[in-house]
Design a protein around this motif. Structure first.
Motif, PDB file in Angstrom:
ATOM      1  N   ALA A   1       2.339   1.937  -3.444  1.00  0.00           N
ATOM      2  CA  ALA A   1       1.354   2.514  -4.361  1.00  0.00           C
ATOM      3  C   ALA A   1       1.088   3.984  -4.031  1.00  0.00           C
ATOM      4  O   ALA A   1       1.029   4.834  -4.930  1.00  0.00           O
ATOM      5  CB  ALA A   1       0.050   1.706  -4.309  1.00  0.00           C
ATOM      6  N   ILE A   2       0.944   4.295  -2.745  1.00  0.00           N
ATOM      7  CA  ILE A   2       0.691   5.682  -2.338  1.00  0.00           C
ATOM      8  C   ILE A   2       1.863   6.566  -2.746  1.00  0.00           C
ATOM      9  O   ILE A   2       1.668   7.647  -3.332  1.00  0.00           O
ATOM     10  CB  ILE A   2       0.415   5.772  -0.821  1.00  0.00           C
ATOM     11  CG1 ILE A   2      -0.937   5.132  -0.498  1.00  0.00           C
ATOM     12  CG2 ILE A   2       0.444   7.227  -0.346  1.00  0.00           C
ATOM     13  CD1 ILE A   2      -1.209   4.943   0.988  1.00  0.00           C
ATOM     14  N   ASP A   3       3.095   6.128  -2.458  1.00  0.00           N
ATOM     15  CA  ASP A   3       4.273   6.916  -2.834  1.00  0.00           C
ATOM     16  C   ASP A   3       4.398   7.060  -4.350  1.00  0.00           C
ATOM     17  O   ASP A   3       4.603   8.159  -4.861  1.00  0.00           O
ATOM     18  CB  ASP A   3       5.555   6.272  -2.295  1.00  0.00           C
ATOM     19  CG  ASP A   3       5.879   6.663  -0.871  1.00  0.00           C
ATOM     20  OD1 ASP A   3       5.169   7.521  -0.298  1.00  0.00           O
ATOM     21  OD2 ASP A   3       6.852   6.111  -0.318  1.00  0.00           O
ATOM     22  N   HIS A   4       4.302   5.963  -5.064  1.00  0.00           N
ATOM     23  CA  HIS A   4       4.548   5.965  -6.503  1.00  0.00           C
ATOM     24  C   HIS A   4       3.541   6.832  -7.273  1.00  0.00           C
ATOM     25  O   HIS A   4       3.910   7.549  -8.196  1.00  0.00           O
ATOM     26  CB  HIS A   4       4.529   4.531  -7.046  1.00  0.00           C
ATOM     27  CG  HIS A   4       4.973   4.426  -8.464  1.00  0.00           C
ATOM     28  ND1 HIS A   4       6.302   4.513  -8.824  1.00  0.00           N
ATOM     29  CD2 HIS A   4       4.280   4.259  -9.624  1.00  0.00           C
ATOM     30  CE1 HIS A   4       6.404   4.401 -10.141  1.00  0.00           C
ATOM     31  NE2 HIS A   4       5.189   4.240 -10.637  1.00  0.00           N
ATOM     32  N   PHE A   5       2.283   6.755  -6.878  1.00  0.00           N
ATOM     33  CA  PHE A   5       1.239   7.476  -7.603  1.00  0.00           C
ATOM     34  C   PHE A   5       0.795   8.765  -6.907  1.00  0.00           C
ATOM     35  O   PHE A   5      -0.056   9.484  -7.421  1.00  0.00           O
ATOM     36  CB  PHE A   5       0.022   6.565  -7.819  1.00  0.00           C
ATOM     37  CG  PHE A   5       0.346   5.355  -8.653  1.00  0.00           C
ATOM     38  CD1 PHE A   5       0.614   5.474 -10.006  1.00  0.00           C
ATOM     39  CD2 PHE A   5       0.403   4.101  -8.071  1.00  0.00           C
ATOM     40  CE1 PHE A   5       0.914   4.357 -10.776  1.00  0.00           C
ATOM     41  CE2 PHE A   5       0.706   2.978  -8.827  1.00  0.00           C
ATOM     42  CZ  PHE A   5       0.967   3.109 -10.186  1.00  0.00           C
ATOM     43  N   GLY A   6       1.328   9.041  -5.724  1.00  0.00           N
ATOM     44  CA  GLY A   6       0.936  10.245  -4.999  1.00  0.00           C
ATOM     45  C   GLY A   6      -0.518  10.200  -4.545  1.00  0.00           C
ATOM     46  O   GLY A   6      -1.200  11.230  -4.510  1.00  0.00           O
ATOM     47  N   LEU A   7      -0.981   9.026  -4.173  1.00  0.00           N
ATOM     48  CA  LEU A   7      -2.376   8.865  -3.757  1.00  0.00           C
ATOM     49  C   LEU A   7      -2.636   9.589  -2.437  1.00  0.00           C
ATOM     50  O   LEU A   7      -1.715   9.826  -1.653  1.00  0.00           O
ATOM     51  CB  LEU A   7      -2.711   7.377  -3.610  1.00  0.00           C
ATOM     52  CG  LEU A   7      -2.487   6.522  -4.868  1.00  0.00           C
ATOM     53  CD1 LEU A   7      -2.717   5.047  -4.549  1.00  0.00           C
ATOM     54  CD2 LEU A   7      -3.383   6.985  -6.002  1.00  0.00           C
ATOM     55  N   ILE A   8      -3.873   9.913  -2.189  1.00  0.00           N
ATOM     56  CA  ILE A   8      -4.326  10.570  -0.959  1.00  0.00           C
ATOM     57  C   ILE A   8      -3.549  11.877  -0.739  1.00  0.00           C
ATOM     58  O   ILE A   8      -3.183  12.231   0.366  1.00  0.00           O
ATOM     59  CB  ILE A   8      -4.238   9.634   0.280  1.00  0.00           C
ATOM     60  CG1 ILE A   8      -4.759   8.228  -0.066  1.00  0.00           C
ATOM     61  CG2 ILE A   8      -5.055  10.204   1.440  1.00  0.00           C
ATOM     62  CD1 ILE A   8      -4.546   7.204   1.012  1.00  0.00           C
ATOM     63  N   ASN A   9      -3.262  12.548  -1.830  1.00  0.00           N
ATOM     64  CA  ASN A   9      -2.582  13.858  -1.806  1.00  0.00           C
ATOM     65  C   ASN A   9      -1.176  13.809  -1.197  1.00  0.00           C
ATOM     66  O   ASN A   9      -0.685  14.823  -0.704  1.00  0.00           O
ATOM     67  CB  ASN A   9      -3.431  14.907  -1.081  1.00  0.00           C
ATOM     68  CG  ASN A   9      -4.729  15.182  -1.793  1.00  0.00           C
ATOM     69  OD1 ASN A   9      -4.777  15.170  -3.026  1.00  0.00           O
ATOM     70  ND2 ASN A   9      -5.781  15.420  -1.044  1.00  0.00           N
TER      71      ASN A   9
ATOM     72  N   VAL B   1       4.582  12.596  -4.638  1.00  0.00           N
ATOM     73  CA  VAL B   1       4.986  11.482  -5.494  1.00  0.00           C
ATOM     74  C   VAL B   1       6.446  11.169  -5.228  1.00  0.00           C
ATOM     75  O   VAL B   1       7.305  12.057  -5.277  1.00  0.00           O
ATOM     76  CB  VAL B   1       4.778  11.838  -6.989  1.00  0.00           C
ATOM     77  CG1 VAL B   1       5.353  10.752  -7.881  1.00  0.00           C
ATOM     78  CG2 VAL B   1       3.295  12.054  -7.276  1.00  0.00           C
TER      79      VAL B   1
ATOM     80  N   THR C   1       0.826  -1.203   0.000  1.00  0.00           N
ATOM     81  CA  THR C   1       0.000   0.000   0.000  1.00  0.00           C
ATOM     82  C   THR C   1       0.865   1.260   0.000  1.00  0.00           C
ATOM     83  O   THR C   1       0.593   2.209  -0.745  1.00  0.00           O
ATOM     84  CB  THR C   1      -0.950  -0.001   1.210  1.00  0.00           C
ATOM     85  OG1 THR C   1      -1.716  -1.213   1.187  1.00  0.00           O
ATOM     86  CG2 THR C   1      -1.882   1.189   1.185  1.00  0.00           C
TER      87      THR C   1
END
Length: 157
Positions: A113-121, A124, A110
């Motif tokens: 994915a958050i780091d790579h795509f810059g999820l949850i604002n 990146v 998880t």
């Protein structure tokens, strides 16, 4: 990276394992009630955080800003409750080691994915091939931890 921050993160990981074990023992001693054990854990944490927040001051503007936040930003509390309840419920059923390696695997995938795509604002931070290799090594470690004894026993037949 700052060595102190890395050590703090390591200690947080230690605290997660200890917390799961302590909360599991609390649940067992109160009639195997995982929900109440999680509630007590959160209540104790709330008391500590309230004391720290009060000692730092500036609560008025902070609480005023809460009213303008979108509802999804409050999901952290629900996710934290799910984590604590999940550890209390699962630790006696699958063992602390299995629980923690699966928690780490879930966190790893998880977080990547958050780091790579810059999820949850979040900022990146592209996941490099070297980091992917590191994640694969951790995933292999998880698999060996969970299934290694069975694999070794299978070779002994």
């Amino acid at each position: 990276m700052n060595l102190i921050f890395l050590m703090m993160a390591f200690c947080v990981g230690m605290a997660m394992s200890i917390q799961a074990a302590v909360n599991t023992q609390l649940a067992a001693s109160i009639g195997a009630n995982s929900v109440v054990a999680a509630l007590v854990s959160f209540a104790c944490g709330t008391i500590v955080l309230a004391g720290v927040a009060l000692s730092r001051g500036g609560l008025g503007p902070t609480f005023a800003a809460l009213a303008t936040q979108p509802a999804w930003k409050f999901a952290g509390g629900f996710l934290g409750a799910a984590f604590v309840f999940g550890t209390v419920f699962l630790a006696p059923r699958i063992g602390l080691l299995s629980l923690i390696v699966l928690v780490i695997a879930g966190q790893l995938l998880t977080s990547m994915a958050i780091d790579h795509f810059g999820l949850i604002n979040m900022a990146v931070r592209k996941v490099s091939n070297v980091r992917m290799l590191g994640a694969a090594v951790v995933a292999l470690g998880v698999a060996i931890t969970l299934f290694g004894d069975r694999i070794v026993a299978g070779f002994g037949r």
